[in-house]
Design a protein around this motif. Structure first.
Motif, mmCIF file in Angstrom:
data_model
loop_
_atom_site.group_PDB
_atom_site.id
_atom_site.type_symbol
_atom_site.label_atom_id
_atom_site.label_comp_id
_atom_site.label_asym_id
_atom_site.label_seq_id
_atom_site.Cartn_x
_atom_site.Cartn_y
_atom_site.Cartn_z
ATOM 1 N N PRO A 187 0.825 -1.215 0.000
ATOM 2 C CA PRO A 187 0.000 0.000 0.000
ATOM 3 C C PRO A 187 0.858 1.264 0.000
ATOM 4 C CG PRO A 187 -0.101 -1.108 2.124
ATOM 5 C CD PRO A 187 0.669 -1.999 1.201
ATOM 6 N N ILE A 188 0.299 2.321 -0.532
ATOM 7 C CA ILE A 188 1.013 3.600 -0.617
ATOM 8 C C ILE A 188 0.852 4.323 0.716
ATOM 9 C CG2 ILE A 188 1.105 5.809 -1.820
ATOM 10 C CD1 ILE A 188 -0.022 4.294 -4.264
ATOM 11 N N PRO A 189 1.956 4.765 1.313
ATOM 12 C CA PRO A 189 1.856 5.448 2.603
ATOM 13 C C PRO A 189 1.183 6.813 2.477
ATOM 14 C CG PRO A 189 4.107 5.513 1.793
ATOM 15 C CD PRO A 189 3.340 4.655 0.850
ATOM 16 N N ALA A 190 0.604 7.278 3.589
ATOM 17 C CA ALA A 190 -0.017 8.606 3.602
ATOM 18 C C ALA A 190 1.059 9.652 3.312
ATOM 19 C CB ALA A 190 -0.653 8.862 4.963
ATOM 20 N N GLY A 191 0.781 10.552 2.409
ATOM 21 C CA GLY A 191 1.753 11.569 2.033
ATOM 22 C C GLY A 191 2.661 11.141 0.901
ATOM 23 N N GLY A 192 2.510 9.930 0.409
ATOM 24 C CA GLY A 192 3.307 9.446 -0.705
ATOM 25 C C GLY A 192 4.661 8.911 -0.282
ATOM 26 N N PHE A 193 5.410 8.455 -1.259
ATOM 27 C CA PHE A 193 6.737 7.908 -1.003
ATOM 28 C C PHE A 193 7.754 9.032 -0.874
ATOM 29 C CE2 PHE A 193 4.602 4.408 -3.271
ATOM 30 C CZ PHE A 193 4.791 3.395 -2.350
ATOM 31 N N ALA B 260 0.770 6.305 -6.967
ATOM 32 C CA ALA B 260 2.179 6.302 -6.560
ATOM 33 C C ALA B 260 2.968 7.478 -7.135
ATOM 34 C CB ALA B 260 2.850 4.996 -6.970
ATOM 35 N N TYR B 261 2.354 8.254 -8.029
ATOM 36 C CA TYR B 261 3.046 9.383 -8.653
ATOM 37 C C TYR B 261 3.056 10.590 -7.711
ATOM 38 C CZ TYR B 261 4.212 13.190 -11.815
ATOM 39 O OH TYR B 261 4.804 14.281 -12.405
ATOM 40 N N HIS B 262 4.176 11.271 -7.677
ATOM 41 C CA HIS B 262 4.272 12.562 -6.999
ATOM 42 C C HIS B 262 5.305 13.386 -7.759
ATOM 43 C CE1 HIS B 262 4.805 15.648 -3.964
ATOM 44 N NE2 HIS B 262 3.652 15.234 -3.477
ATOM 45 N N PRO B 263 5.041 14.692 -7.950
ATOM 46 C CA PRO B 263 5.976 15.524 -8.728
ATOM 47 C C PRO B 263 7.401 15.534 -8.176
ATOM 48 C CG PRO B 263 3.908 16.688 -8.419
ATOM 49 C CD PRO B 263 3.824 15.439 -7.594
ATOM 50 N N ARG B 264 7.565 15.377 -6.860
ATOM 51 C CA ARG B 264 8.921 15.402 -6.305
ATOM 52 C C ARG B 264 9.742 14.185 -6.741
ATOM 53 N NH1 ARG B 264 6.102 14.493 -1.327
ATOM 54 N NH2 ARG B 264 6.234 12.298 -0.763
#
Length: 69
Positions: A27-33, A53-57
């Motif tokens: 599972p994807i953690p709260a706040g992203g990876f 699972a995508y995040h700009p950072r």
């Protein structure tokens, strides 16, 4: 007079390929990876924009694909 017979092919069920699915990854953690290492350890990679699972950072070259392999 002989009859022409058409060859018939028995239909077999389609085998599903073992693609990565959300159910098989962690599972994807709260706040992203926090890093791409964490993404890979959880079973995700090549995360496209719009996916959980995508995040700009994590998208260094801004091509809408994070943590490329």
């Amino acid at each position: 007079m002989s009859r022409l017979r058409l060859w018939s092919i028995k239909r077999q069920p389609v085998k599903k390929l073992p693609f990565l699915s959300v159910a098989s990854a962690d599972p994807i953690p709260a706040g992203g990876f926090k890093s791409c290492k964490a993404v890979a350890a959880a079973g995700y990679w090549n995360s496209k924009r719009g996916r959980p699972a995508y995040h700009p950072r994590l998208d260094r070259d801004r091509d809408r694909l994070a943590c490329e392999r």
